[in-house]
Structure formats: structure tokens, C-alpha cells
Enzyme design. Structure first.
Site, short mmCIF file in Angstrom:
data_model
loop_
_atom_site.label_atom_id
_atom_site.label_comp_id
_atom_site.label_asym_id
_atom_site.label_seq_id
_atom_site.Cartn_x
_atom_site.Cartn_y
_atom_site.Cartn_z
N PHE A 184 90.54 59.72 6.45
CA PHE A 184 90.78 59.63 5.02
C PHE A 184 90.22 58.35 4.42
O PHE A 184 90.22 58.18 3.23
CB PHE A 184 92.27 59.73 4.72
N SER A 213 97.10 62.24 -5.45
CA SER A 213 97.42 61.72 -4.12
C SER A 213 96.96 62.68 -3.04
O SER A 213 96.40 62.28 -2.02
CB SER A 213 98.92 61.47 -3.99
N TRP A 253 93.25 62.50 -2.74
CA TRP A 253 92.86 61.25 -2.08
C TRP A 253 92.82 61.44 -0.57
O TRP A 253 91.96 60.89 0.11
CB TRP A 253 93.84 60.14 -2.43
N HIS A 254 93.73 62.24 -0.06
CA HIS A 254 93.83 62.41 1.39
C HIS A 254 92.67 63.19 1.98
O HIS A 254 92.34 63.00 3.15
CB HIS A 254 95.16 63.09 1.76
N GLY A 255 92.06 64.05 1.22
CA GLY A 255 90.96 64.80 1.79
C GLY A 255 90.29 65.73 0.80
O GLY A 255 90.91 66.18 -0.17
#
Length: 481
Positions: A481, A319, A322-324
């Protein structure tokens, strides 16, 4: 096209009027054209990427439905995941991986000349990639049927209110609504407008105002110390919530104008009494996506304690990534995963489920808020070095509390009037979110007597007009994102 732009203020009324004037059979055409225009207004050439992803997942789902052999189905699913995630990896993570590998080699005195691509990250690629993947996975599992009407499916993937920053919709919620015939509902439309107004308030009045102080400090944190770092961190905690939940409110409200109900994406997360509860209230569409497509397939909590802890950590590390494409995001995710592992290990299950009251409720809420704020340091920092500097210098000078506080406000550039203004705005936000825990605030206000409703509307409008951040429309944080 930004929700908080003049272009959108012109675009939405045109789409709204045409949508309700056109017959049901051709509304999807308008929605598809409007959605692609909405996306192309950012960068026209990247529309081919979303079209490519849409075609691949559309064909894959039909093949999955027609194929009977389990092994063949697995290969179709695997191939689709490789293609869709491959596009995401190329644009978002290629440089990150190359730079990370290069850094490792340098630790062993091995010099490399890395190939770094100068790519512009397509807006919303993480969101619509996950939406296509969930659709294909659900077809593979037999949870939903493949959609054979390409126009309906393409509209489902590109639906403009939630295209670039969610909510990440599930097939069984949004696709049937795209296909269904809708009749104009005045109450639903006005509710949508009020929800949009609240979203705009959070974005342009609170988030954009706080972002000035956050950027000032976190763009170059080494120039600050003490309470200024604490203030900037707390302000970012509120900024990112108001920015992202504001976007979600506008998206959900816009969809309601068109007779479509999107899922709730935020539910007063900063009033959570545990880290687990926080993630059931924060970015709900993403947290449930990871729960259903990563955490549960890994075994969830149906395994031993150690394996369960590993499953939680993996889910939150993914997770975070996924954000960056930065190790700061991975660490941010890991901190939340580790916190849940510790929480599960030391806090009795009945206490986690139990809702405290009075002083204990306040203590638990403040503890979760403080922890989440601490974790945001890694999220907002440009590098691990910046994050460690902030953590190491947040309490410099605290031995003299009064001067510690005064210097913090002075360094960050916040005078008495600005402080009173921000406190007022945060108080309004806190009151709304607190009452939202047990009721639908907008619905309650809508049912009040006419004079009371309009007093609330006028006061709210005056606050937005006089306290909003003036100037160029600022992008939403989650666009990156």
C-alpha cells in the site's frame, strides 16, 4: 530491505553504533544516508521519486511562509497537492481508473482498447506522500514553521524505521526530534529492543504462520466452502493485525534505539466496544491523518446529521481507496463508514462512551470483532466475485455442526497439533493486548525481579525459536500500500 531479513540484522547494529559514536552535528547525515540506502535496497531507481517529492514539498513550504497573499498561498498548496498526489495517482491508480472506465463503456457496448502501464508500485509511496502533504498543509495553516535546513527535512521524510509502512508521523513530533541532540538512554534502548522482540513475535510467529492458511483459501476461494472460509477469514483478521502492528512495533522500537519516539500506531484494537473505538485504536497514525486533513475540513460533526453522515462516508471511502487500487478496498472502507453512520444513528451517545463490564463487555467486543472480520473479506479478496463467493458459502453445511467443523479443519489443512499451536499463540496475543488496555506490559515486566524477568524472556525466546515460521522472510502486508 525487510525488518525480518538478515540484511537488516547487519544494517541496524552498524547504524546504531555509528549514530552514538558520531557527534550530534553530523548524525543527521548518517540518518539520511542510512535511510536512502535502506530504501534503495528495495529498488534504487525509485529513490528519485521520494527525493522529488521531498524537494517539491520543501520548496513549497518555504514559499508558503514567505508569501503573504492568501490566494497565492492557496495556489501553492493546490499545486503541491497536485504534484505529490499526481505521482501517487500515476503509480498506484492509473491502471485502476483506466480499467474502471473501460468496464463502464463496455456496459454500453462501447469497445475500448485501454492503455495499461506495467508499473511497479514504489514501496511506501502512500505513506511518505501523506507525510509530506501533512507537513505542507500544517505550514499553510501556520501550525508549524517551514524547515529551512534541507538535510533535516529530508531525514524527517525518509526516516528509515517508518519510511515504508508508517507510522505516518506529524511534523511537530518527529522533525524536532531529528534536530534535537540525544544522549544515549539505556532504559529507552532496552525498551526499544523488547518492543522489537514483541513485534517480531507477532510477525514471524503468528502472522507468517496464519498466512499459509489464509493464502491457501483466498488465492482460490471457489475450491472451499463452509467452515474453511470462516477459519481463513478469522485467521486473516489476526494475521493482518499481527503483521502490521508487528511492523509498527519494530519501527517504534528501532527509533527508540536512536533516541527517537514515534507515535503509537495500534492499541489493542480487537478489544474495542464500538466501530468508532476500533478506529481510534487501529492504524492510529492514518485514522488521525484522515480525521485532521479530510474529515474535519469537510465539516466533521459540526454540521447537520445528514451532512455528518456524508462526511463519514467520504472519509472512509477515501481511506479504502488509499489502501489499494481495487473496488474491494473501496467497499471495505464504505462498510466501515456506513457502520459508523448507523452506529451514530441508533446507539445512544452515552452508551458509545460508556465502557461496559462483564458479559456485556464480552458481547460488545465479540460483535465488533465479528463485524471487522466480515469487512476484512473484501480487503483480502482478489475481486468482488471472490468476496461474494466467500460470503455466500461460509455457512454451507452448518446444519450438521460437527461435520461442518471437521470438514473445515480438514480442508484448510490444520491438524490437532497445528490447532493447539495456533490457539496457544493467539492466547498469548490476547492476554498481552488485554492487559495493555490498562498498563504498559513491557514496562511492568521490566520492573519485576531479575529472576522473574529472565524466566519470561527465556520462555518467550523459546516460543519464538520453536514456533516461528521457518524459511524465506515474508514481506509485510502493508508494503503493497
Amino acid at each position: 530491505m525487510l525488518f525480518n531479513s538478515f540484511a537488516f540484522a547487519v544494517f541496524l547494529p552498524i547504524v546504531f553504533i555509528l549514530y552514538w559514536l558520531l557527534p550530534h552535528k553530523v548524525r543527521w547525515i548518517l540518518m539520511l544516508v542510512a535511510s536512502y540506502y535502506f530504501y534503495m535496497s528495495w529498488n534504487a531507481k525509485y529513490v528519485f521519486l521520494i527525493l522529488f517529492t521531498t524537494i517539491i514539498s520543501y520548496v513549497a513550504a518555504i514559499l508558503l511562509e514567505k508569501t503573504e497573499r492568501i490566494r497565492s498561498k492557496k495556489w501553492i498548496l493546490f499545486g503541491t497537492a497536485v504534484v505529490c498526489l499526481g505521482a501517487l495517482f500515476f503509480f498506484k491508480y492509473f491502471n485502476f481508473v483506466i480499467e474502471s472506465v473501460t468496464a463502464v463503456f463496455r456496459l454500453f457496448s462501447i469497445q475500448m482498447n485501454p492503455v495499461v502501464l506495467n508499473l511497479l508500485l514504489p514501496v511506501g509511496i502512500s505513506f511518505y506522500t501523506f507525510q509530506t502533504l501533512s507537513y505542507v498543509i500544517d505550514v499553510y495553516k501556520g501550525n508549524v514553521k517551514a524547515e529551512h535546513h534541507f538535510g533535516y527535512y529530508a531525514t524527517f521524510i525518509s526516516f528509515f524505521p517508518q519510511l515504508v509502512a508508517g507510522p505516518i508521523e506529524r511534523t511537530n513530533n518527529l522533525l524536532p526530534q531529528i534536530k534535537a541532540e540525544h544522549k544515549f538512554n539505556y532504559d529507552q534502548a532496552t525498551y526499544g529492543l523488547k518492543l522489537m522482540a514483541w513485534g517480531y513475535f507477532k510477525k514471524i510467529v503468528i502472522a507468517d504462520t496464519l498466512s499459509q492458511f489464509v493464502s491457501k483459501v483466498y488465492d482460490s476461494p471457489q475450491g472451499f466452502s463452509g467452515f474453511a472460509l470462516v477459519l481463513a477469514t478469522v485467521f486473516f483478521t489476526l494475521q493482518i493485525y499481527c503483521d502490521f502492528s508487528g511492523y509498527s512495533d519494530i519501527a517504534i522500537g528501532t527509533a527508540k534505539l536512536l533516541g527517537i519516539n514515534l507515535m503509537t500506531n495500534f492499541n489493542s484494537p480487537y478489544f474495542s466496544q464500538s466501530i468508532k473505538e476500533f478506529w481510534s485504536r487501529w492504524h492510529i497514525s492514518l485514522s488521525t491523518w484522515f480525521r485532521d486533513y479530510v474529515y474535519i475540513p469537510l465539516g466533521g460533526n459540526r454540521v447537520g446529521k445528514i451532512r455528518h453522515a456524508v462526511n463519514l462516508l467520504i472519509t472512509f471511502l477515501v481511506s479504502g481507496l488509499w489502501h489499494g487500487a481495487n473496488w474491494t478496498f473501496v467497499i471495505w472502507g464504505g462498510i466501515h463508514g456506513l457502520a459508523q453512520v448507523i452506529e451514530n444513528a441508533i446507539v445512544p451517545k452515552n452508551l458509545l462512551k460508556e465502557k461496559s463490564k462483564g458479559c456485556m463487555w464480552i458481547i460488545r467486543v465479540l460483535f465488533v470483532f465479528a463485524f471487522v472480520s466480515f469487512a476484512w473479506i473484501f480487503f483480502v479478496s482478489n475481486s468482488l466475485g471472490d468476496a461474494m463467493y466467500v460470503i455466500g458459502h461460509m455457512f454451507t453445511g452448518i446444519a450438521s455442526p460437527i461435520s461442518y467443523l471437521k470438514k473445515g479443519f480438514t480442508d484448510i489443512g490444520m491438524g490437532k497439533e497445528e490447532l493447539i499451536k495456533e490457539c496457544l499463540l493467539i492466547l498469548i496475543l490476547a492476554i498481552y493486548d488485554y492487559f495493555s488496555l490498562s498498563r504498559d506490559v513491557i514496562d511492568r515486566i521490566s520492573k519485576k525481579k531479575t529472576i522473574i524477568r529472565w524466566i519470561v524472556y527465556i520462555c518467550f525466546g523459546l516460543i519464538v525459536v520453536f514456533l516461528s515460521q521457518k524459511g524465506v522472510a515474508a514481506e509485510f502486508v502493508y508494503f503493497q500500500f
